[in-house]
Enzyme design. Sequence first.
Site, mmCIF file in Angstrom:
data_model
loop_
_atom_site.group_PDB
_atom_site.id
_atom_site.type_symbol
_atom_site.label_atom_id
_atom_site.label_comp_id
_atom_site.label_asym_id
_atom_site.label_seq_id
_atom_site.Cartn_x
_atom_site.Cartn_y
_atom_site.Cartn_z
ATOM 1 N N LYS A 1 -28.507 30.061 13.999
ATOM 2 C CA LYS A 1 -27.726 30.196 15.236
ATOM 3 C C LYS A 1 -26.266 30.125 14.814
ATOM 4 C CE LYS A 1 -25.422 29.120 19.068
ATOM 5 N NZ LYS A 1 -24.039 29.651 19.041
ATOM 6 N N GLU B 1 -22.520 18.176 8.936
ATOM 7 C CA GLU B 1 -21.192 18.219 8.319
ATOM 8 C C GLU B 1 -20.217 18.529 9.439
ATOM 9 O OE1 GLU B 1 -17.824 19.454 7.421
ATOM 10 O OE2 GLU B 1 -18.745 21.218 6.494
ATOM 11 N N LEU B 2 -19.462 17.513 9.835
ATOM 12 C CA LEU B 2 -18.643 17.610 11.037
ATOM 13 C C LEU B 2 -17.161 17.708 10.666
ATOM 14 C CD1 LEU B 2 -20.683 15.032 13.153
ATOM 15 C CD2 LEU B 2 -21.052 17.495 12.866
ATOM 16 N N CYS C 1 -12.618 22.156 7.520
ATOM 17 C CA CYS C 1 -12.907 20.726 7.635
ATOM 18 C C CYS C 1 -12.370 19.951 6.437
ATOM 19 C CB CYS C 1 -14.411 20.506 7.755
ATOM 20 S SG CYS C 1 -15.131 21.175 9.268
#
Length: 464
Positions: free
Chosen positions: A160, A234-235, A268
């Site tokens: 997605k 993994e933010l 990030c």
Amino acid sequence: MPIATVNPANGETLKTYDALGAEEIERRLATAETTFRDYRTTSFAERARLLHRAADLLDEERDDIGRVMTTEMGKPVKQARAEAAKCAKSMRWYADHAEELLADEEPADSDVKDSGASRVLVRYRPLGPVLAVMPWNFPLWQVVRFAAPALMAGNVGLLKHASNVPQTALYLEDLFRRAGFPEGCFQTLLIGSGAVEGILRDPRVKAATLTGSEPAGRAVASVAGDEVKKTVLELGGSDPFVVMPSADVDRAARTAVTARVQNNGQSCIAAKRFIVHTDVFDAFAERFTAAMKALKVGDPLDEATDIGPLSTEQGRGDLEELVDDAVENGATVLCGGERPEGFTEHGWYYAPTILTDITPEMRVHQEETFGPVATLYRAADLDEAVALANDTPFGLSSNVWTNNEAEVDRFVRDLEAGGVFFNGMTASHPAFPFGGVERSGYGRELSGHGIREFCNITTVWHGA
């Protein structure tokens, strides 16, 4: 967000796509389950052959897919080509190393005998279909760093992708198909975020991985937790870039620019908070500011461009809010702080910006700046540098510039992050684990740690 390619350089909608309906989602889930039953039994040699072919195709098509990525999310085209090359390299690395990384392990003979067994081994077996929820900022790389190890482990993938990079998402499915992977090994699901929960709750989906925002991570982790399914997250990140007196200040300042504005500052693991010892603060600030001012903002398809537009209009608006809040509360703007001249009406551009005199009351002190905006802090000593570096809810990676071994030991011991990079900028490599702590997520991608995340670690015990 509609599923569409909208060129961030001018706001033009180029292609739109309909989301998959319930019937087509069901067909794809059924295909993934059926394919997995057979694919999991293929040899490492066969999987490696297919993945090498995918890498070869990607290398051949690097220019074309690079232009697609740039048109969809705005990264400078030279960086897009480099991203494609990195993906091909990583595919080959996993193709060549997966069998070794997942080889059976045998405990010590003394422990085997103590357990009453004649033989014990640990075997890594694939889990099944894994759902990957991926972001737009590295639209190839962040998928490949999941897909390559997952496919080599014998899993199958369901992607997605972010709704603003549908052409890149469809390219990935087509790439693996043309490489010879069986139908259903890797499928792109053009769906909105509202459809993710239903897919994740489906018993045929065994695990999920997400790279993205903290709210998105919380949502996926909550559903997966309710279903007792493995996740890797993994933010966000707000990585410190610490410069101590023993550092090469010139090289640190030059590297700081790239570390902050790579991918138009939308990374990030980009350095975002620059913490400089007071003894070298003025020299660093002068060099850093001059180099940021010299960057060329422009058309991302122009080879000479250093910084293109932000990926979305909302993204630029969020960045402007953080900068405006800081300035209103007393921050000093060393450069930038506005939409660049010539790009105020067309495209979602923002000038390379440095803010200093930051205080804890400013939003920018705690929130992630996802764009070419750096915050610059003065540290009186080592203790303050460490304290400032850790004064964030995130813990993805970190950069430290020092030639003092005692300081190296202190930073390795005390920095709260998934990585510490000395005298260079944070970067990912397939051989090294990647991931963070605290609100930057959990689990690891890449290396042996990454390929084992979605394996059933099985103890095989034989009686005496």
